[in-house]
Design a protein around this motif. Structure first.
Motif, PDB file in Angstrom:
ATOM      1  N   GLU A  78       0.831  -1.204   0.000  1.00 42.24           N
ATOM      2  CA  GLU A  78       0.000   0.000   0.000  1.00 42.24           C
ATOM      3  C   GLU A  78       0.870   1.260   0.000  1.00 42.24           C
ATOM      4  OE1 GLU A  78      -2.443  -0.413   3.437  1.00 42.24           O
ATOM      5  OE2 GLU A  78      -3.722  -1.947   2.523  1.00 42.24           O
ATOM      6  N   LEU A  79       1.933   1.247   0.791  1.00 43.23           N
ATOM      7  CA  LEU A  79       2.825   2.407   0.846  1.00 43.23           C
ATOM      8  C   LEU A  79       3.555   2.623  -0.477  1.00 43.23           C
ATOM      9  CD1 LEU A  79       4.324   2.024   4.422  1.00 43.23           C
ATOM     10  CD2 LEU A  79       2.743   3.793   3.625  1.00 43.23           C
ATOM     11  N   GLU A  80       3.932   1.535  -1.146  1.00 42.14           N
ATOM     12  CA  GLU A  80       4.582   1.662  -2.450  1.00 42.14           C
ATOM     13  C   GLU A  80       3.639   2.297  -3.465  1.00 42.14           C
ATOM     14  OE1 GLU A  80       5.822  -2.320  -3.306  1.00 42.14           O
ATOM     15  OE2 GLU A  80       7.703  -2.112  -2.221  1.00 42.14           O
ATOM     16  N   ILE A  81       2.374   1.897  -3.450  1.00 42.03           N
ATOM     17  CA  ILE A  81       1.380   2.469  -4.368  1.00 42.03           C
ATOM     18  C   ILE A  81       1.156   3.939  -4.058  1.00 42.03           C
ATOM     19  CG2 ILE A  81      -1.057   2.387  -5.020  1.00 42.03           C
ATOM     20  CD1 ILE A  81      -0.866  -0.699  -4.648  1.00 42.03           C
ATOM     21  N   GLU A  82       1.023   4.270  -2.772  1.00 42.71           N
ATOM     22  CA  GLU A  82       0.825   5.661  -2.373  1.00 42.71           C
ATOM     23  C   GLU A  82       2.031   6.512  -2.766  1.00 42.71           C
ATOM     24  OE1 GLU A  82      -0.003   8.298   1.659  1.00 42.71           O
ATOM     25  OE2 GLU A  82       0.084   6.116   1.777  1.00 42.71           O
ATOM     26  N   ASN A  83       3.229   5.993  -2.584  1.00 41.94           N
ATOM     27  CA  ASN A  83       4.444   6.715  -2.954  1.00 41.94           C
ATOM     28  C   ASN A  83       4.485   6.982  -4.454  1.00 41.94           C
ATOM     29  OD1 ASN A  83       6.931   7.919  -2.517  1.00 41.94           O
ATOM     30  ND2 ASN A  83       8.043   6.001  -2.789  1.00 41.94           N
ATOM     31  N   LYS A  84       4.074   6.007  -5.242  1.00 39.85           N
ATOM     32  CA  LYS A  84       4.054   6.175  -6.698  1.00 39.85           C
ATOM     33  C   LYS A  84       3.096   7.289  -7.101  1.00 39.85           C
ATOM     34  CE  LYS A  84       3.054   3.685 -10.953  1.00 39.85           C
ATOM     35  NZ  LYS A  84       2.529   2.469 -11.552  1.00 39.85           N
ATOM     36  N   LYS A  85       1.918   7.319  -6.476  1.00 38.56           N
ATOM     37  CA  LYS A  85       0.931   8.363  -6.786  1.00 38.56           C
ATOM     38  C   LYS A  85       1.459   9.740  -6.395  1.00 38.56           C
ATOM     39  CE  LYS A  85      -3.127   5.408  -6.367  1.00 38.56           C
ATOM     40  NZ  LYS A  85      -4.326   5.103  -5.586  1.00 38.56           N
ATOM     41  N   LEU A  86       2.101   9.833  -5.230  1.00 39.29           N
ATOM     42  CA  LEU A  86       2.643  11.118  -4.788  1.00 39.29           C
ATOM     43  C   LEU A  86       3.752  11.608  -5.721  1.00 39.29           C
ATOM     44  CD1 LEU A  86       2.750  10.564  -0.940  1.00 39.29           C
ATOM     45  CD2 LEU A  86       1.225  12.086  -2.202  1.00 39.29           C
ATOM     46  N   LYS A  87       4.586  10.706  -6.215  1.00 38.33           N
ATOM     47  CA  LYS A  87       5.625  11.097  -7.154  1.00 38.33           C
ATOM     48  C   LYS A  87       5.036  11.635  -8.449  1.00 38.33           C
ATOM     49  CE  LYS A  87       9.437   8.179  -5.619  1.00 38.33           C
ATOM     50  NZ  LYS A  87      10.373   7.101  -5.989  1.00 38.33           N
ATOM     51  N   GLU A  88       3.931  11.032  -8.901  1.00 44.40           N
ATOM     52  CA  GLU A  88       3.264  11.517 -10.107  1.00 44.40           C
ATOM     53  C   GLU A  88       2.707  12.916  -9.893  1.00 44.40           C
ATOM     54  OE1 GLU A  88       0.322   8.582 -11.056  1.00 44.40           O
ATOM     55  OE2 GLU A  88       1.807   7.143 -11.792  1.00 44.40           O
ATOM     56  N   VAL A  89       2.125  13.171  -8.712  1.00 48.57           N
ATOM     57  CA  VAL A  89       1.582  14.493  -8.403  1.00 48.57           C
ATOM     58  C   VAL A  89       2.702  15.531  -8.387  1.00 48.57           C
ATOM     59  CG1 VAL A  89       0.512  15.865  -6.569  1.00 48.57           C
ATOM     60  CG2 VAL A  89      -0.435  13.651  -7.169  1.00 48.57           C
ATOM     61  N   VAL A  90       3.820  15.204  -7.766  1.00 52.08           N
ATOM     62  CA  VAL A  90       4.954  16.129  -7.711  1.00 52.08           C
ATOM     63  C   VAL A  90       5.471  16.419  -9.118  1.00 52.08           C
ATOM     64  CG1 VAL A  90       7.365  16.351  -6.970  1.00 52.08           C
ATOM     65  CG2 VAL A  90       5.636  15.553  -5.365  1.00 52.08           C
ATOM     66  N   ALA A  91       5.545  15.406  -9.968  1.00 51.04           N
ATOM     67  CA  ALA A  91       6.024  15.600 -11.338  1.00 51.04           C
ATOM     68  C   ALA A  91       5.086  16.527 -12.111  1.00 51.04           C
ATOM     69  CB  ALA A  91       6.150  14.254 -12.042  1.00 51.04           C
ATOM     70  N   GLU A  92       3.779  16.346 -11.954  1.00 56.06           N
ATOM     71  CA  GLU A  92       2.815  17.202 -12.645  1.00 56.06           C
ATOM     72  C   GLU A  92       2.919  18.646 -12.160  1.00 56.06           C
ATOM     73  OE1 GLU A  92      -1.054  15.521 -12.138  1.00 56.06           O
ATOM     74  OE2 GLU A  92      -0.560  13.713 -13.280  1.00 56.06           O
ATOM     75  N   LEU A  93       3.039  18.837 -10.845  1.00 55.60           N
ATOM     76  CA  LEU A  93       3.146  20.189 -10.296  1.00 55.60           C
ATOM     77  C   LEU A  93       4.446  20.865 -10.730  1.00 55.60           C
ATOM     78  CD1 LEU A  93       1.737  19.668  -6.698  1.00 55.60           C
ATOM     79  CD2 LEU A  93       0.651  20.869  -8.608  1.00 55.60           C
ATOM     80  N   THR A  94       5.521  20.118 -10.803  1.00 56.07           N
ATOM     81  CA  THR A  94       6.795  20.674 -11.266  1.00 56.07           C
ATOM     82  C   THR A  94       6.681  21.116 -12.710  1.00 56.07           C
ATOM     83  OG1 THR A  94       7.982  19.240  -9.741  1.00 56.07           O
ATOM     84  CG2 THR A  94       9.255  20.181 -11.549  1.00 56.07           C
ATOM     85  N   LEU A  95       6.034  20.313 -13.530  1.00 52.79           N
ATOM     86  CA  LEU A  95       5.843  20.665 -14.937  1.00 52.79           C
ATOM     87  C   LEU A  95       4.983  21.917 -15.056  1.00 52.79           C
ATOM     88  CD1 LEU A  95       6.357  19.852 -17.864  1.00 52.79           C
ATOM     89  CD2 LEU A  95       4.283  18.466 -17.745  1.00 52.79           C
TER      90      LEU A  95
END
Length: 108
Positions: A78-95
């Motif tokens: 569950e933590l691995e999945i949550e971490n993956k989603k958070l990384k995607e959000v950070v990437a979108e916000l950075t872009l």
């Protein structure tokens, strides 16, 4: 599975089994069963055959899930999945941030 060689001869492929996806709970259960079989005196090849996994899969599971309980393995997944989603959000916000900086400079 039938496969035909360039000469037209019929040959058979090595494996026709589908790949299985195991849940973390299933992996922990299989590792516990493997430990029990190995302690009972079975050799590793027989254990791998009984578990229906390859040696590389067994080694990978042992390094990743060795010593865990089913609850801990589930929480890890569950933590691995949550971490993956958070990384995607950070990437979108950075872009978005870079795009807004570029537009505010007027370089378009």
């Amino acid at each position: 599975m039938k496969v035909f060689s360039p000469g037209g001869k019929e040959t058979f492929s090595m494996s026709t089994k589908r790949r299985k996806r195991h849940s973390p709970e299933q992996i922990v259960r299989k590792l516990r069963d493997a430990d029990a079989m190995l302690n009972a005196g079975k050799d590793e090849a027989a254990v791998l055959q009984a578990l229906e996994v390859s040696e590389s899969t067994y080694v990978r599971w042992r390094s990743q899930y060795g010593g865990m309980k089913a609850e801990e393995a589930r929480r890890l997944k569950e933590l691995e999945i949550e971490n993956k989603k958070l990384k995607e959000v950070v990437a979108e916000l950075t872009l978005d941030n870079r795009m807004l900086k570029h537009l505010s400079e007027g370089n378009w």
